[in-house]
Design an enzyme around this catalytic site. Structure first.
Site, short mmCIF file in Angstrom:
data_model
loop_
_atom_site.label_atom_id
_atom_site.label_comp_id
_atom_site.label_asym_id
_atom_site.label_seq_id
_atom_site.Cartn_x
_atom_site.Cartn_y
_atom_site.Cartn_z
N GLN A 191 7.41 -14.94 12.45
CA GLN A 191 6.98 -13.84 13.29
C GLN A 191 5.41 -13.91 13.47
OE1 GLN A 191 8.30 -10.89 10.26
NE2 GLN A 191 6.39 -9.89 10.66
N GLY B 75 9.06 1.57 8.52
CA GLY B 75 8.28 2.41 8.81
C GLY B 75 7.93 2.72 10.34
N HIS C 5 4.04 1.41 2.26
CA HIS C 5 5.33 0.48 1.68
C HIS C 5 5.68 1.57 0.55
CE1 HIS C 5 2.83 -2.95 2.85
NE2 HIS C 5 3.82 -3.02 3.53
N HIS D 135 0.76 -1.26 -0.17
CA HIS D 135 0.02 0.03 -0.05
C HIS D 135 0.98 1.22 0.02
CE1 HIS D 135 1.01 0.15 4.32
NE2 HIS D 135 0.60 -1.13 4.54
P1 AMP Z 1 4.95 -5.08 6.34
O1 AMP Z 1 4.76 -5.63 5.03
O2 AMP Z 1 3.64 -4.81 7.24
O3 AMP Z 1 5.87 -6.02 7.11
O4 AMP Z 1 5.53 -3.59 6.40
C1 AMP Z 1 6.88 -3.37 5.68
C2 AMP Z 1 7.47 -2.12 6.25
O5 AMP Z 1 6.38 -1.05 5.81
C3 AMP Z 1 7.55 -2.04 7.58
O6 AMP Z 1 8.88 -1.30 7.78
C4 AMP Z 1 6.52 -1.28 7.96
O7 AMP Z 1 6.75 -0.28 9.11
C5 AMP Z 1 6.21 -0.09 7.13
N1 AMP Z 1 4.72 0.37 6.85
C6 AMP Z 1 3.79 -0.46 7.11
N2 AMP Z 1 2.92 0.23 7.14
C7 AMP Z 1 3.24 1.61 7.05
C8 AMP Z 1 2.50 3.12 6.95
N3 AMP Z 1 1.31 3.20 6.98
N4 AMP Z 1 3.27 4.27 6.67
C9 AMP Z 1 4.67 3.73 6.76
N5 AMP Z 1 5.39 2.68 6.86
C10 AMP Z 1 4.49 1.51 6.69
#
Ligand code: AMP
Length: 277
Positions: free
Chosen positions: A58, A144, A34, A31
């Site tokens: 995890q 993030g 990312h 989204h």
């Molecule tokens: P995930 O796919 O949920 O493991 O997230 C991958 C990376 O994207 C991680 O570093 C998250 O912290 C970051 N991330 C997820 N959602 C957001 C958001 N809304 N804003 C900024 N970074 C994000």
């Protein structure tokens, strides 16, 4: 854009990348949150690598591993126009072959908040991120602020294990109504989607109180709990006002601090946070 899966393919593709390399680790179902990391990596580095891997280690036994949303084709369409050089999409068997038994574990920082609710979670996160770092050897890695404790834990691991990698933490990207973007928002149906804004509203109320001079951390926690209590669909798991670096609960807010919470909206578990400077 090169798209690879096996370790041999990854190593061959990595050798073709000259200059500074930025890594954006993700679990896919991408989204705007990312994509904001990818865009910053694109600005700051010569080459950009995105990993897409739903990391089984995890997820707890009762969590949503099998249901976690996946759509590789859609993800590739979203990142291709952003100038990504390499996508690594390994299988669980590539990451954790039979006989796998090596783990990376950060201690105290992983005990409160998310760690208290999800005991094995961060061990899985630090292990997979260490493996991504070793395999891809990036100069910079982008995470993030949305996952504040994850960022703190990985920062600690990078220092403790001497990874020669600069960590960049990017601001949380939100929907127009304040809901932090998350792959798990897909689970929010009907009235749950409206109710999910309660995390942002609770954090905003505490931030306003802080801006108004409130420094008593218990009062800030009470402010957040009050807003959450007014939303019948919300079941809070924790509500925290903690030191930004140590994540220890505060009595008084003085330096940089973190307001954070995990809340069930129906059966969907959401987390969010604000930083108080
Ligand atoms: P995930 O796919 O949920 O493991 O997230 C991958 C990376 O994207 C991680 O570093 C998250 O912290 C970051 N991330 C997820 N959602 C957001 C958001 N809304 N804003 C900024 N970074 C994000």
């Amino acid at each position: 854009m090169m798209i690879v899966s096996s370790l041999d393919e990854l190593r061959a593709a990595r050798r073709l990348l000259d200059g500074t390399v930025g890594l954006v680790p993700t679990m896919g179902y991408l989204h705007e949150g990312h994509l904001s990391l990818v865009r910053l990596a694109r600005e700051e580095c010569d080459r950009v690598v995105v990993s897409i891997f739903v990391n089984p280690t995890q997820f707890g036994a009762n969590e949503d591993l099998s249901k976690y949303p996946r759509d590789l084709e859609r993800d590739l369409k979203l990142i291709d126009p952003l100038g990504v050089d390499l996508v690594w999409n390994p299988t669980p068997e590539i990451m954790y072959p039979p006989g796998y038994q090596t783990w990376v574990e950060v201690k105290t920082l992983t005990h409160p908040l998310e760690g208290a609710m999800r005991p094995e979670h961060f061990k899985g996160v630090t292990t997979v991120v260490a493996k991504l770092f070793n395999a891809i050897q990036p100069h910079k890695a982008y995470f993030g602020q949305k996952d504040a404790q994850q960022a703190a834990v990985i920062r600690r691991m990078v220092r403790d294990l001497n990874f020669p990698i600069e960590m960049v933490v990017c601001p949380t990207v939100r929907e127009a109504d304040g809901l932090a973007m998350s792959s798990r928002n897909k689970y929010l149906e009907g009235d749950d989607r409206r109710a999910a804004t309660v995390l942002f509203r609770a954090l905003s109320a505490a931030k306003s109180a802080h801006e108004g001079g409130e420094r008593d951390a218990e009062k800030l926690r009470a402010t957040m709990k009050g807003v959450l209590a007014a939303e019948p669909k919300a079941t809070p798991q924790y509500v925290s006002c903690a030191d930004y670096d140590t994540l220890e609960e505060l009595e008084m807010v003085q330096g940089k601090s973190l307001l954070s919470m995990a809340v069930l909206i129906g059966r969907t578990r959401l987390i969010d946070n604000f930083v108080l400077e």
